[in-house]
Design an enzyme around this catalytic site. Structure first.
Site, short mmCIF file in Angstrom:
data_model
loop_
_atom_site.label_atom_id
_atom_site.label_comp_id
_atom_site.label_asym_id
_atom_site.label_seq_id
_atom_site.Cartn_x
_atom_site.Cartn_y
_atom_site.Cartn_z
N PHE A 175 -15.62 39.53 -9.04
CA PHE A 175 -14.54 39.96 -8.16
C PHE A 175 -14.01 41.30 -8.67
CE2 PHE A 175 -10.36 39.77 -5.98
CZ PHE A 175 -10.89 39.83 -4.72
N ASP A 176 -13.19 41.98 -7.85
CA ASP A 176 -12.84 43.38 -8.15
C ASP A 176 -12.18 43.59 -9.51
OD1 ASP A 176 -10.49 42.13 -7.32
OD2 ASP A 176 -9.82 43.76 -6.03
N LYS A 206 -4.03 30.90 -8.17
CA LYS A 206 -4.82 30.26 -7.12
C LYS A 206 -4.72 28.73 -7.29
CE LYS A 206 -6.59 34.59 -7.21
NZ LYS A 206 -6.17 35.62 -8.17
N ASP A 239 -15.31 31.94 -14.38
CA ASP A 239 -14.03 32.33 -13.78
C ASP A 239 -13.67 31.19 -12.84
OD1 ASP A 239 -12.14 33.20 -11.91
OD2 ASP A 239 -12.77 35.28 -12.06
N HIS A 290 -8.49 50.32 -3.65
CA HIS A 290 -8.06 49.77 -2.36
C HIS A 290 -6.57 49.48 -2.29
CE1 HIS A 290 -9.54 46.72 -5.10
NE2 HIS A 290 -8.80 45.81 -4.52
N TYR A 295 10.94 31.36 -28.19
CA TYR A 295 9.94 32.41 -28.36
C TYR A 295 8.63 31.82 -28.87
CZ TYR A 295 7.91 36.95 -29.45
OH TYR A 295 7.09 38.05 -29.48
N ALA A 336 -10.79 30.47 -11.14
CA ALA A 336 -9.58 30.65 -10.33
C ALA A 336 -9.49 29.60 -9.22
CB ALA A 336 -9.57 32.05 -9.73
N1 F0G Z 1 -10.87 36.20 -10.61
C1 F0G Z 1 -10.96 35.93 -9.29
C2 F0G Z 1 -12.13 35.16 -8.78
C3 F0G Z 1 -9.96 36.37 -8.42
O1 F0G Z 1 -10.06 36.09 -7.12
C4 F0G Z 1 -8.86 37.10 -8.94
C5 F0G Z 1 -7.80 37.57 -8.08
C6 F0G Z 1 -8.81 37.34 -10.31
C7 F0G Z 1 -9.82 36.87 -11.12
C8 F0G Z 1 -7.65 38.07 -10.93
O2 F0G Z 1 -6.52 37.29 -10.98
O3 F0G Z 1 -4.82 38.34 -9.48
O4 F0G Z 1 -4.16 36.68 -11.23
O5 F0G Z 1 -4.89 38.96 -11.86
N2 F0G Z 1 -7.89 37.60 -6.85
C9 F0G Z 1 -6.83 37.94 -5.91
C10 F0G Z 1 -7.37 37.83 -4.53
C11 F0G Z 1 -6.12 39.21 -6.19
O6 F0G Z 1 -6.69 38.27 -3.58
O7 F0G Z 1 -8.44 37.27 -4.34
P1 F0G Z 1 -5.03 37.85 -10.88
#
Ligand code: F0G
Length: 460
Positions: A112-113, A246, A203, A438, A60, A205
């Protein structure tokens, strides 16, 4: 691992999509032949990652897995303090929970969304400041992910400057074509942020893909080893947000990492405990932390990255040959189609990019993601639908999964869609969630024949 792919007929796909409310996110994956919905968590793990999984320490508190994970973050990315989270948006929840007050403005090259959603649900404003080149899908420019630095200076010097405490960059820029951000731009943005007393947050990713493009395209870096490019790229940041799904080639995971501000790190850690878990596991199993530690290093291996970027470029070239309007240049993780140019007769109110993503599935069993007016959601103040400057469909390539021959199916689907493009109609949105709509929204096709299938499927 070998996985069977079920082949489907057009009639079966029409029924499946009607039952899914004309939303490809709602399809069963077994009804999809080529799944280019996302590159997130869909990569294939390496033998080293599978081996690492077996030595996961599930204590843990204070597990060895966490220590290996923390060491990888420190060594590869250069950040000593890390708060693990269950995925990228978990890291966003921890981070934005600590920094956003209502009315706060967060400028970025392009949010991003999920990032936008985390800012907006806390009453903040997610402001995109892309360079003008980013808005021209046909323009070939090396760093269309850059931020408009003049726009940033204007914001910070203006009356709203006080409402900003952090400046963000998303590398690569997922909302606008998977385009990279240059090292020069990162440094200029960092200098402006520092002069104004703001924190710079990246960010990251897709940090490895961004580093690859810097080495390929930015003067002075052609012979710099990739790990060094990464360190230079991230050095100006105060903190980074990472979705390990990613460029850590893991199926789950994420983190926030902080450079020097130990007090800020402790604040984030305290927040993480409430929503993600104890600070040495953060919503993950110990074995997941080990997988991420291996993935962070593997993703920078030259042969892997060369193949990866080359495969996405190959997809771009065969889609262009098939006649598609492809956003140029092709990005790091995905090929983006310009739906506005493909379906010019479908007005934005009828969601042309959504219509194109449905057509690709119906024509060829290919699943792609809309990055257009559906994903953009509604303006939190006016409640009106937002219409982004470009209506895009993203064909994202999972890491180490498909052969290039399989990707050729996408070109066939595009060719079939283009052959019937004039008869493709838009959609009416009939059901939606208030945030990130979406994923679950339901639609009715404006095409009469397809609409009759909806009625048969009992989907509306
Ligand atoms: N930041 C970026 C640039 C992303 O592309 C995503 C996720 C996230 C943050 C959030 O990360 O999914 O681990 O919670 N993008 C996915 C996509 C969902 O299809 O591009 P997550």
């Amino acid at each position: 691992m070998v996985e069977p792919i079920r082949l489907t007929t057009r009639a079966e796909r029409e029924t499946a999509l009607a039952q899914a409310g004309w939303n490809v996110f709602q399809l069963s994956a077994s009804d999809v032949e080529l799944d280019l919905l996302t590159d997130s968590g869909t990569g294939a793990m390496s033998q080293e990652q599978w081996a690492a999984l077996m030595i996961g320490d599930e204590s843990y508190a204070g597990s060895k897995s966490f220590q290996r994970f923390r060491e990888a973050v420190r060594e590869v990315l250069g950040f000593p303090f890390v708060v693990p989270a269950h995925q990228g948006r978990g890291a966003e929840g921890v981070f934005f929970g600590a920094v956003i007050d209502p009315g706060e403005i967060v400028p970025s090259n392009a949010h991003f969304d999920t990032t936008r959603a985390h800012i907006e649900i806390r009453g903040g404003i997610a402001l995109d400041l892309p360079v003008p080149e980013a808005l021209d899908p046909r323009l070939e420019a090396p760093f269309k992910g850059d931020m408009d630095v003049d726009g940033l200076v204007e914001l910070l010097d203006g009356p709203d400057g006080e409402r900003v405490s952090i400046v963000m960059l998303t590398i690569t820029n997922n909302a606008g074509g998977g385009q990279p951000v240059s090292l020069a731009n990162i440094r200029r943005v960092a200098a402006v942020a520092r002069e104004h007393g703001k924190k710079l947050v990246l960010d990251i990713a897709r940090f490895a893909e961004n580093a690859w493009f810097i080495r390929e395209r930015e003067a002075g870096y052609h012979s710099t080893p990739l790990p060094e490019v990464v360190r230079e790229m991230l050095a100006p940041a105060d903190a980074v947000l990472m979705s390990a799904k990613k460029d850590a080639i893991a199926n789950i995971g994420g983190f926030v990492a902080v450079g020097e501000d130990e007090e800020f790190f402790h604040r984030l850690q305290a927040r993480g405990i409430v929503s993600e878990g104890f600070p040495t596991y953060g919503g993950l199993a110990g074995r997941d932390l080990d997988v991420i530690a291996v993935g962070l290093r593997e993703v920078l291996e030259e042969p892997y990255l060369r193949y990866r970027i080359g495969q996405v470029a190959y997809l771009g070239s065969i889609l262009s040959e098939a006649g598609a309007s492809v956003v140029q240049p092709v990005g790091g993780h995905a090929v983006y189609l310009d739906a506005g140019a493909t379906l010019p007769h479908v007005p934005v109110e009828q969601f042309p990019a959504w219509a194109l993503s449905c057509s690709l599935y119906l024509a060829g069993g290919v699943r792609a993601a809309e990055i257009g007016s559906v994903m953009a959601g509604r303006d939190p103040e006016t409640g009106e639908n937002r219409h982004p400057p470009l209506e895009l469909v993203r064909l994202a390539v999972p890491r180490r999964v498909y052969t290039s021959r399989q990707l050729e199916q996408a070109a066939d689907a595009v060719a079939a869609t283009l052959a019937e493009a004039e008869s493709v109609r838009g959609f009416e949105l009939v059901e939606e969630a208030p945030v990130l709509r979406h994923f679950t929204a339901r639609f009715v096709p404006l095409d009469r024949r397809l609409a009759s299938l909806s009625a048969e499927a009992g989907s509306v």
